[in-house]
Design a protein around this motif. Sequence first.
Motif, PDB file in Angstrom:
ATOM      1  N   LEU A 212      -5.921  -6.837  -6.257  1.00  0.00           N
ATOM      2  CA  LEU A 212      -5.669  -5.615  -6.669  1.00  0.00           C
ATOM      3  C   LEU A 212      -6.946  -4.678  -7.061  1.00  0.00           C
ATOM      4  O   LEU A 212      -7.088  -3.587  -6.879  1.00  0.00           O
ATOM      5  N   CYS A 213      -7.956  -5.574  -7.408  1.00  0.00           N
ATOM      6  CA  CYS A 213      -9.367  -5.089  -7.764  1.00  0.00           C
ATOM      7  C   CYS A 213     -10.131  -5.259  -6.914  1.00  0.00           C
ATOM      8  O   CYS A 213     -11.301  -5.598  -7.121  1.00  0.00           O
TER       9      CYS A 213
ATOM     10  N   GLU B  86      -1.893   3.059  -5.781  1.00  0.00           N
ATOM     11  CA  GLU B  86      -2.543   4.010  -6.587  1.00  0.00           C
ATOM     12  C   GLU B  86      -3.116   3.493  -7.818  1.00  0.00           C
ATOM     13  O   GLU B  86      -2.399   2.472  -8.392  1.00  0.00           O
ATOM     14  N   GLU B  87      -3.998   4.070  -8.651  1.00  0.00           N
ATOM     15  CA  GLU B  87      -4.605   3.581  -9.761  1.00  0.00           C
ATOM     16  C   GLU B  87      -3.649   3.280 -10.847  1.00  0.00           C
ATOM     17  O   GLU B  87      -3.633   2.095 -11.531  1.00  0.00           O
ATOM     18  N   LEU B  88      -2.734   4.190 -11.164  1.00  0.00           N
ATOM     19  CA  LEU B  88      -1.646   3.943 -12.149  1.00  0.00           C
ATOM     20  C   LEU B  88      -1.086   2.568 -11.949  1.00  0.00           C
ATOM     21  O   LEU B  88      -0.850   1.937 -12.811  1.00  0.00           O
ATOM     22  N   GLY B  89      -0.257   2.612 -10.658  1.00  0.00           N
ATOM     23  CA  GLY B  89       0.147   1.167 -10.340  1.00  0.00           C
ATOM     24  C   GLY B  89      -0.272   0.234 -10.253  1.00  0.00           C
ATOM     25  O   GLY B  89       0.077  -0.874 -11.085  1.00  0.00           O
ATOM     26  N   ALA B  90      -1.561   0.182 -10.017  1.00  0.00           N
ATOM     27  CA  ALA B  90      -2.318  -0.886 -10.315  1.00  0.00           C
ATOM     28  C   ALA B  90      -2.762  -1.296 -11.605  1.00  0.00           C
ATOM     29  O   ALA B  90      -2.643  -2.553 -11.892  1.00  0.00           O
TER      30      ALA B  90
ATOM     31  N   GLY C 298       0.700  -1.201  -0.040  1.00  0.00           N
ATOM     32  CA  GLY C 298       0.013  -0.031   0.137  1.00  0.00           C
ATOM     33  C   GLY C 298       0.817   1.235   0.038  1.00  0.00           C
ATOM     34  O   GLY C 298       0.296   2.078   0.339  1.00  0.00           O
ATOM     35  N   THR C 299       2.054   1.263  -0.406  1.00  0.00           N
ATOM     36  CA  THR C 299       2.956   2.470  -0.388  1.00  0.00           C
ATOM     37  C   THR C 299       3.188   2.946  -1.734  1.00  0.00           C
ATOM     38  O   THR C 299       3.810   4.098  -1.718  1.00  0.00           O
ATOM     39  N   GLY C 300       3.232   1.966  -2.629  1.00  0.00           N
ATOM     40  CA  GLY C 300       3.656   2.190  -4.074  1.00  0.00           C
ATOM     41  C   GLY C 300       5.073   2.326  -3.965  1.00  0.00           C
ATOM     42  O   GLY C 300       5.563   2.692  -5.064  1.00  0.00           O
ATOM     43  N   ASN C 301       5.893   1.897  -3.209  1.00  0.00           N
ATOM     44  CA  ASN C 301       7.259   1.757  -3.395  1.00  0.00           C
ATOM     45  C   ASN C 301       7.871   0.356  -3.151  1.00  0.00           C
ATOM     46  O   ASN C 301       7.468  -0.413  -2.798  1.00  0.00           O
ATOM     47  N   LYS C 302       8.854   0.172  -4.098  1.00  0.00           N
ATOM     48  CA  LYS C 302       9.435  -1.230  -4.594  1.00  0.00           C
ATOM     49  C   LYS C 302       9.936  -2.323  -3.287  1.00  0.00           C
ATOM     50  O   LYS C 302      10.498  -1.785  -2.397  1.00  0.00           O
ATOM     51  N   GLY C 303       9.731  -3.542  -3.750  1.00  0.00           N
ATOM     52  CA  GLY C 303      10.611  -4.344  -3.044  1.00  0.00           C
ATOM     53  C   GLY C 303      11.065  -5.512  -4.052  1.00  0.00           C
ATOM     54  O   GLY C 303      10.468  -5.659  -4.958  1.00  0.00           O
TER      55      GLY C 303
ATOM     56  N   PHE D  43      -7.702   7.277   0.118  1.00  0.00           N
ATOM     57  CA  PHE D  43      -6.690   8.025   0.532  1.00  0.00           C
ATOM     58  C   PHE D  43      -6.062   7.151   1.855  1.00  0.00           C
ATOM     59  O   PHE D  43      -4.737   6.969   1.942  1.00  0.00           O
ATOM     60  N   LEU D  44      -7.021   6.932   2.852  1.00  0.00           N
ATOM     61  CA  LEU D  44      -6.326   6.091   3.885  1.00  0.00           C
ATOM     62  C   LEU D  44      -6.547   4.380   3.764  1.00  0.00           C
ATOM     63  O   LEU D  44      -7.488   4.025   3.199  1.00  0.00           O
ATOM     64  N   LEU D  45      -5.362   3.878   4.296  1.00  0.00           N
ATOM     65  CA  LEU D  45      -5.572   2.438   4.156  1.00  0.00           C
ATOM     66  C   LEU D  45      -5.689   1.895   5.605  1.00  0.00           C
ATOM     67  O   LEU D  45      -4.859   2.072   6.393  1.00  0.00           O
ATOM     68  N   SER D  46      -6.809   1.113   5.685  1.00  0.00           N
ATOM     69  CA  SER D  46      -6.904   0.505   7.402  1.00  0.00           C
ATOM     70  C   SER D  46      -6.004  -0.711   7.345  1.00  0.00           C
ATOM     71  O   SER D  46      -5.981  -1.620   6.799  1.00  0.00           O
ATOM     72  N   PRO D  47      -5.159  -0.483   8.430  1.00  0.00           N
ATOM     73  CA  PRO D  47      -4.066  -1.597   8.254  1.00  0.00           C
ATOM     74  C   PRO D  47      -4.776  -3.052   8.597  1.00  0.00           C
ATOM     75  O   PRO D  47      -4.492  -4.117   8.155  1.00  0.00           O
ATOM     76  N   MET D  48      -5.821  -3.041   9.617  1.00  0.00           N
ATOM     77  CA  MET D  48      -6.614  -4.106  10.041  1.00  0.00           C
ATOM     78  C   MET D  48      -6.944  -4.799   8.765  1.00  0.00           C
ATOM     79  O   MET D  48      -7.009  -6.051   8.792  1.00  0.00           O
ATOM     80  N   ALA D  49      -7.798  -4.093   8.181  1.00  0.00           N
ATOM     81  CA  ALA D  49      -8.420  -4.464   6.669  1.00  0.00           C
ATOM     82  C   ALA D  49      -7.405  -5.290   6.019  1.00  0.00           C
ATOM     83  O   ALA D  49      -7.753  -6.494   5.461  1.00  0.00           O
TER      84      ALA D  49
END
Length: 870
Positions: free
Chosen positions: A658-659, A625-629, A602-607, A747-753
């Motif tokens: 993803l969707c 984000e949409e583009l990354g998806a 959920g950060t859009g930064n790679k690994g 905008f917000l990502l719920s960590p528990m979900a």
Amino acid sequence: MAPPEHPTPTAPSEHSQPPPPAVAKGKGKKKDDDDLSEEDQALKDQLDLYVLRSQDADPGVQKLALESMRQEIRSATSSMTSVPKPLKFLRPHYGTLKSYFETMPESELKKYMADILSVLALTMSIEGERESLKYRLLGSEGDIGSWGHEYVRNLAGEIAQEFQKRQDDDLPIDALMELVQQIISFHMKHNAEPEAVDLLMEVEDLDLLVEHVDTTNYKRACLYLTSSSKYLPAPDDMLALDIAYTIYMKFGDLASALRIALQLEKYVKQVYTSTDDFLLKKQFSYIIARHGLAMEIDDEIAADDNDKEVLQEIVNNTKLSEGYLTLARDIEVMEPKSPEDIYKVHLIDGRGASSSLDSARQNLAATFVNAFVNAGFGQDKLMTAPSDSSSSGSSGNWLFKNKEHGKASAAASLGMILLWDTDSGLAQLDKYLHSNDTHVVAGALLGIGIVTCGVKNDCDPALAILMEYIGKDDSNIRIGAILGLGIAYAGSQKEELKMHLSAVLGDSQSPLEVLVFSAIALGLVFVGSCNEEIAQSIIFALMERSEAELAEPIIRLLPVALGLLYLGKQESVEATAEVSKTFDEKIGKYCDVTLMSLAYAGTGNKGETHQGPAVLGIALIAMAEELGAEMAVRSLERLLQYGEQNIRRAVPLALGILCISNPKVNVMDTLSRLSHDADADVSMAAIISLGLIGAGTNNARIAGMLRNLSSYYYKEAAHLFCVRIAQGLVHLGKGLLTLSPYHSDRFLLSPMALGGLVTVLHACLDMKSTILGKYHYILYIIVLAMQPRMLLTVDEDLKPLSVPVRVGQAVDVVGQAGRPKTITGFQTHSTPVLLAAGERAELATEKYIPLTPVLEGFVILKKNPEYHEE
């Protein structure tokens, strides 16, 4: 060459510069392109004369010439569709003026000349020379805006390059920063907030922004900051959000500040204490409850005890069940549905209609479908039906239509049906706790966890009940209690749970499955907390396992539990990841990748990547984000064509997350194709994923696909079970729920979900041993992501209030000029309304003012004092 030469007065220029032929040639070429009209010709002669005069010995003449030249350029730079005429005609003289500039003595005139050269450099200088900036810094301190937008924009670009260079060579940057100040204020006055922000990011001084924003443009500046933060590398992304927070606080847009505070995981209290408006505090509490943050309302937030209680109730989410049922009544879907209503067998032709497969498994599937469809409604036709209506309908009977561990899921399904309604849920589950059948007790314990999921209570009934059972001998009961605690207290970071569950982890006598579920429960309770102690105990538990145990499929959930601790926490995971490289090779690689993919989720930064979990990792990281998806969907389709079997098995699940709850047609088609794949694991994963992307949408097309699949696989018990689960998911909560972990305008990502989803997906990587084996109750962990996809407007006393709202596809308006519409293709409904994925709502009346700019979940409306009815 001859004809164009003779009208040009080359005479004057010959005195001033030694090599005339070059000029003549340049002019000759120009003349061929476009024969100049008379006025252009006049302008040209005029400018040539100015150039000549500006090199005159008499300073008075010079000054006049430079003034005139300046006037000409200014009047022309206003429009920037083509190169302005004066700049075009002065092109040949650029070199001349430059060399003359070097010989001028220091004076006001020299600064004047520098200004003009700086503008000429706009079209003339060689790439990368940054001459425009050089002359600007030498020139007079005038207003740069008067030379036009294009000039300012060009300067900003050159400053960015120069800044990098000066940083590398350790040169002073003060002069540059003064210029930056000017440019920023120019941009902010001319609605170019994104350009201002970009420049400040380049020169690493975003703090400047705070003093330049005003009430007219702060929203747009913040919108750009928050949306660009998704694309920035860490630590810059946090910095951008931090500045946005400061700006929102400065202008008193507290609800927006709170959203950013939740994203940054700090400042939440500050937002509360910065206002005395009790209504606003209630709205904040709703936002916090939706995000799932466990928060204690203390004296600083609300001094009065009654106020404190009101706010704590909202934060604890106790109103969720009531609001959800209000929505259900409004949409008229209270009628309980049976699994048969979902399967719609009568629509399937011929075979498969009367499938005579192993009935226990069918009943188990029906249990799940029933739980998913009637989730949160408090009534259904299998578990809660009154016993006298018909002999077969009574709840006791349905329970015993399931074999051994099937009974556990059946008892737990009652928790799902009574979701969020703690009081009646605990009362109805209580009778199963006294059963002699260990499976039933285990299921009831899990059910207690499910009922209280996401709803907190000051007296912690779940904790009180479940704690007694953790140390029992029977491992089923222990797992039920442990998983129940994990679900009930996900994200709450309760210390006493750490103590008790870590004890189970450290006990060498604990059976493997109990160990694994304790780790998962700890992972969920301390999701994203980077808690070192727990990480240590999970690592030791992994290291002490024997060869035989490491070969067990369920062991794979241990790395997932470890990863949950670092969910979305990026760099913080690195120390733990180093340790994981030392594990037995059977699990080491798996562990390493799982950790990385969860830490960057959920950060859009790679690994980096390793097969099964790595493929899921791609999806988890790209969902930010949409583009990354969209890019991830493409790369996943590539993996399908060239990947090995174990990679292909994970691809459908990756597409599913993803969707999630967002049935995109291209993904739907890919999954539909994969659901007939020759490899059983791929096709089962694809079927489950069809359920995930359609979760809670009642999507007719997916429902149709699943019906066809149920007749296609009518002889395959495992596949049919997956089809049933997927059917249950598509009709989740009769279409009122969503599984998407994102909320508040994505905008917000719920960590528990996200934690709940990740756990279920990793279990699905090896279905045969988990969901199709005896651990099917892992599916209930998905309850952590279940949220009503509603907009419920309430008045100041928190009673539902029906108002007209427009609901339509959300439009991304970042950086657009003017006041663009934020939604398109809208319909007007009266609240409460459902919001599908990618939809946004706005009020269609001016009678009320919402207390939060994002209309989702519970929104408090206050009367608009300026509104007068016609």
